[in-house]
Design an enzyme around this catalytic site. Structure first.
Site, PDB file in Angstrom:
ATOM      1  N   SER A 161      49.804  49.743  29.210  1.00  0.00           N
ATOM      2  CA  SER A 161      49.634  48.580  30.066  1.00  0.00           C
ATOM      3  C   SER A 161      50.591  48.585  31.256  1.00  0.00           C
ATOM      4  O   SER A 161      50.544  49.485  32.078  1.00  0.00           O
ATOM      5  CB  SER A 161      49.810  47.319  29.213  1.00  0.00           C
ATOM      6  OG  SER A 161      49.349  46.199  29.890  1.00  0.00           O
ATOM      7  N   ASP A 172      52.379  58.770  41.498  1.00  0.00           N
ATOM      8  CA  ASP A 172      51.474  58.975  42.628  1.00  0.00           C
ATOM      9  C   ASP A 172      52.188  58.902  43.968  1.00  0.00           C
ATOM     10  O   ASP A 172      51.757  59.524  44.951  1.00  0.00           O
ATOM     11  CB  ASP A 172      50.338  57.949  42.593  1.00  0.00           C
ATOM     12  CG  ASP A 172      49.340  58.239  41.482  1.00  0.00           C
ATOM     13  OD1 ASP A 172      49.448  59.310  40.850  1.00  0.00           O
ATOM     14  OD2 ASP A 172      48.449  57.400  41.241  1.00  0.00           O
ATOM     15  N   LYS A 186      45.674  51.651  28.684  1.00  0.00           N
ATOM     16  CA  LYS A 186      45.387  50.230  28.445  1.00  0.00           C
ATOM     17  C   LYS A 186      45.560  49.486  29.760  1.00  0.00           C
ATOM     18  O   LYS A 186      46.630  48.986  30.087  1.00  0.00           O
ATOM     19  CB  LYS A 186      46.344  49.700  27.374  1.00  0.00           C
ATOM     20  CG  LYS A 186      46.167  48.261  26.987  1.00  0.00           C
ATOM     21  CD  LYS A 186      46.964  48.003  25.715  1.00  0.00           C
ATOM     22  CE  LYS A 186      46.943  46.530  25.346  1.00  0.00           C
ATOM     23  NZ  LYS A 186      48.170  45.849  25.786  1.00  0.00           N
TER      24      LYS A 186
END
Length: 371
Positions: A161, A172, A186
């Protein structure tokens, strides 16, 4: 016995004892003990180990000012804890930082976004997309960003999560290397709709979270291991642990997380009612009290209903970036290795995931010095 009934019997006025029988997996007889109800205060940001003053040591031993921050979950005060801790470390000549998100089940999305913003001057942090909702994204701002130091993030299969949002963002944006295991996957946005006067609820998935690369974080039921979901460690940094290794890691970690001195507190007010040894409620600043009865919604924190749950990823939670059950941590009832002094430890265990993260930071520092 239902969980609510267990919680009701465990809770009571501060200072009043409660008698328990505890059956451990590695012992044949139940152990009788008496616990005194107290107000439990537990930070969500922790260091490597307790020192002789029962304070967290954030700098790793035998390393040149490389620190580790272990974030247990994301509450509304976690970002504040991270900022104050890193500010103090910077004043002590911080040169490298490891964020340990292993077994972090998530929590408040806004907290993870705020922490990501602390380490980025620009770039997207996360976006939310749904079939019938307008796309929304969060972008880093240059203000109040920490000085740039090499970073590594530790994750494992039980990182879920909001912890996936943070680690995916740093990966990224090329701000940190990701080390460990592929995360849980999740990343769905869920609204909890109360029904039947609060006797039941409908958990409705309305959207999913996407990392800056555009890839989906959530692992839907029909997805394969080859599909894009969760966060995968960078090339050369995939270091899976076996169940036995995780059990040894847990024993080693428990030893370092134990206070070295007995802590005594003044007699509290008997009229103040709190839980026995419950995990920190996300709705109070590092304090535990009565269990939370409000289910989390789209931007809510983990549902700490039943405050007697452990403060690890074993707890059920419905959070802003996932919902449903948080992943369960490995069995912590393994046989313990006991020293002559009676303390539980496992000195033979080598945390190769942490070792790889530190080695990466060392190389980055050496390259910087050379240039």
């Amino acid at each position: 016995m239902a969980l609510d009934e267990i919680v009701r019997q465990l809770q009571g006025p501060v200072g009043r004892p409660v008698q328990l029988k505890v059956k451990r997996a590695d012992r044949s007889e139940a152990e009788e003990m008496t616990l005194v109800r107290q107000l439990i205060k537990a930070p969500t940001v922790r260091g490597y180990q307790y020192n002789d003053r029962d304070e967290w040591d954030y700098f790793l031993p035998n390393e040149d000012h490389i620190a580790i921050l272990r974030i247990s979950h994301f509450s509304r005060f976690t970002a504040e804890e991270v900022r104050s801790t890193v500010d103090a470390l910077v004043k002590q000549d911080l040169k490298g930082l490891v964020l340990d998100l292993r077994f972090n089940p998530g929590g408040l999305l806004e907290s993870a976004i705020e922490i990501a913003d602390m380490f980025l001057t620009e770039g997207e942090i996360v976006s939310v997309r749904g079939r019938n909702v307008a796309e929304r994204s969060w972008t880093a701002r240059e203000a109040e960003t920490f000085p740039t130091v090499p970073m590594a993030v530790l994750v494992n299969h039980y990182s879920a999560s909001a912890s996936e949002v943070l680690s995916a963002c740093l990966q990224d944006n090329h701000r940190a290397v990701i080390v460990g295991e592929r995360t849980w996957g999740k990343g769905s946005v869920q609204n909890v709709i109360q029904m039947e006067g609060g006797q039941s609820a409908l958990k409705l998935t309305t959207a999913s979270y996407h990392r800056p690369s555009g890839e989906n974080i959530h692992r839907f039921p029909n997805m394969k291991p080859s599909d894009a979901w969760g966060v995968t460690p960078d090339d050369g940094f995939l270091i899976p642990f076996s169940q036995g290794q995780w059990m040894a890691w847990d024993r080693s970690r428990t030893h370092r997380d134990t206070l070295k001195h007995e802590v005594r507190s003044a007699a509290p007010d008997e009229n103040e009612s709190v839980s026995t040894s419950a995990p920190p409620s996300a709705d109070a600043k590092n304090e535990t009290s009565a269990p939370a009865d409000t289910a989390a919604g789209e931007t809510g924190e983990p549902d700490n209903r039943g405050a007697a749950k452990p403060e690890s990823s074993e707890a059920e939670s419905t959070d802003s970036a996932g919902g449903g059950k948080s992943p369960e941590s490995p069995d912590k009832a393994a046989s313990e290795k006991t020293t002559a002094e009676g303390s539980t430890t496992d000195d033979d265990f080598e945390d190769t995931q942490l070792k790889a993260a530190v080695e990466y930071i060392r190389k980055k520092l050496a390259t910087t010095i050379t240039l």
